[in-house]
Write a protein that holds these residues in place. Sequence first.
Motif, short mmCIF file in Angstrom:
data_model
loop_
_atom_site.label_atom_id
_atom_site.label_comp_id
_atom_site.label_asym_id
_atom_site.label_seq_id
_atom_site.Cartn_x
_atom_site.Cartn_y
_atom_site.Cartn_z
N GLU A 39 0.85 -1.19 0.00
CA GLU A 39 0.00 0.00 0.00
C GLU A 39 0.89 1.24 0.00
N PRO A 40 0.64 2.14 -0.95
CA PRO A 40 1.51 3.31 -1.07
C PRO A 40 1.28 4.33 0.04
N THR A 41 2.21 5.24 0.15
CA THR A 41 2.06 6.38 1.05
C THR A 41 1.84 7.60 0.18
N PRO A 42 0.75 8.32 0.40
CA PRO A 42 -0.28 8.11 1.40
C PRO A 42 -1.36 7.15 0.92
N SER A 43 -1.96 6.47 1.88
CA SER A 43 -3.13 5.63 1.60
C SER A 43 -3.94 5.45 2.88
N VAL A 44 -5.21 5.19 2.69
CA VAL A 44 -6.13 4.86 3.78
C VAL A 44 -6.90 3.63 3.33
N THR A 45 -6.89 2.60 4.16
CA THR A 45 -7.59 1.36 3.83
C THR A 45 -8.83 1.25 4.70
N ILE A 46 -9.97 1.19 4.05
CA ILE A 46 -11.28 1.14 4.71
C ILE A 46 -11.68 -0.31 4.92
N ASP A 47 -12.19 -0.61 6.10
CA ASP A 47 -12.67 -1.95 6.45
C ASP A 47 -14.11 -2.10 5.99
N LEU A 48 -14.34 -2.97 5.02
CA LEU A 48 -15.69 -3.20 4.50
C LEU A 48 -16.39 -4.37 5.18
N ALA A 49 -15.73 -5.02 6.15
CA ALA A 49 -16.31 -6.18 6.83
C ALA A 49 -17.69 -5.91 7.42
N LEU A 140 -11.01 -1.66 1.10
CA LEU A 140 -10.83 -0.76 -0.03
C LEU A 140 -9.70 0.19 0.34
N CYS A 141 -8.58 0.05 -0.36
CA CYS A 141 -7.44 0.94 -0.15
C CYS A 141 -7.59 2.13 -1.09
N ILE A 142 -7.56 3.32 -0.52
CA ILE A 142 -7.64 4.57 -1.28
C ILE A 142 -6.25 5.18 -1.23
N PHE A 143 -5.69 5.53 -2.36
CA PHE A 143 -4.34 6.09 -2.35
C PHE A 143 -4.24 7.32 -3.25
N GLY A 144 -3.26 8.15 -2.91
CA GLY A 144 -3.10 9.43 -3.59
C GLY A 144 -3.87 10.49 -2.82
N PRO A 146 -5.18 13.44 -3.40
CA PRO A 146 -6.44 14.04 -3.88
C PRO A 146 -7.66 13.15 -3.65
N LEU A 147 -7.52 11.85 -3.91
CA LEU A 147 -8.67 10.94 -3.72
C LEU A 147 -8.89 10.63 -2.24
N ILE A 148 -7.81 10.50 -1.49
CA ILE A 148 -7.96 10.30 -0.04
C ILE A 148 -8.76 11.45 0.56
N ASN A 149 -8.43 12.67 0.17
CA ASN A 149 -9.08 13.85 0.74
C ASN A 149 -10.55 13.95 0.39
N THR A 150 -10.99 13.32 -0.70
CA THR A 150 -12.41 13.37 -1.05
C THR A 150 -13.17 12.12 -0.64
N LEU A 151 -12.57 10.94 -0.83
CA LEU A 151 -13.31 9.70 -0.57
C LEU A 151 -13.22 9.22 0.87
N ALA A 152 -12.05 9.28 1.46
CA ALA A 152 -11.91 8.75 2.83
C ALA A 152 -12.88 9.42 3.81
N PRO A 153 -13.04 10.74 3.81
CA PRO A 153 -14.00 11.34 4.75
C PRO A 153 -15.44 10.87 4.52
N LEU A 154 -15.80 10.58 3.28
CA LEU A 154 -17.16 10.11 2.99
C LEU A 154 -17.39 8.70 3.54
N LEU A 155 -16.37 7.87 3.49
CA LEU A 155 -16.53 6.48 3.94
C LEU A 155 -16.28 6.30 5.43
N THR A 156 -15.36 7.07 5.99
CA THR A 156 -15.02 6.86 7.41
C THR A 156 -16.05 7.45 8.37
N THR A 157 -17.06 8.11 7.85
CA THR A 157 -18.15 8.54 8.73
C THR A 157 -19.03 7.35 9.14
N TRP A 158 -18.93 6.23 8.39
CA TRP A 158 -19.77 5.07 8.71
C TRP A 158 -19.04 3.73 8.60
#
Length: 166
Positions: A39-49, A140-144, A146-158
Amino acid sequence: MTAPAWQEIDMEHYEDFWAPFDAQFRFRPHQYRQPAINEPTPSVTIDLAPIFASKPAQFAAAHDAVNSLGLLAMTRTFAPSQRLLVLDWQHPAWWFWPHRQAADDHPHWPVEIFPDGDYYIFLSEDATTGTFGHPWERTLCIFGAPLINTLAPLLTTWLPTKRARL
């Protein structure tokens, strides 16, 4: 009518796209090997379990939400003319235009952001920004940035964060 959001890449070019991905991310497909990429830096991996553990109606809604929020984030991250490379392990690759998908009244997803059966990768052409869906780790690993800043906040709220490399 807008141009199609998806264009299949001929299978004879399969390795032309997978070989650079494998080399850059050290892809290691295996049901029990997690994570399956470096997983690259930066990245955020979301738990879909939690989605997989939900009841069928909730699963369907959450599955659709991940795809919808992913599309929303991509339209905020990438230019309207920008295409992404979409890799589906052991299946055809695709070119994907997120803005065209968002404008489609009845969008079709030949490959989804939500990894519900295979490894699904959405990549900028320079491979610096995208998502990597792991079907067995259920992440779901989100990397880069620009995408981390838009997608991670949308998913990590839930959904919980499994890993972060910031």
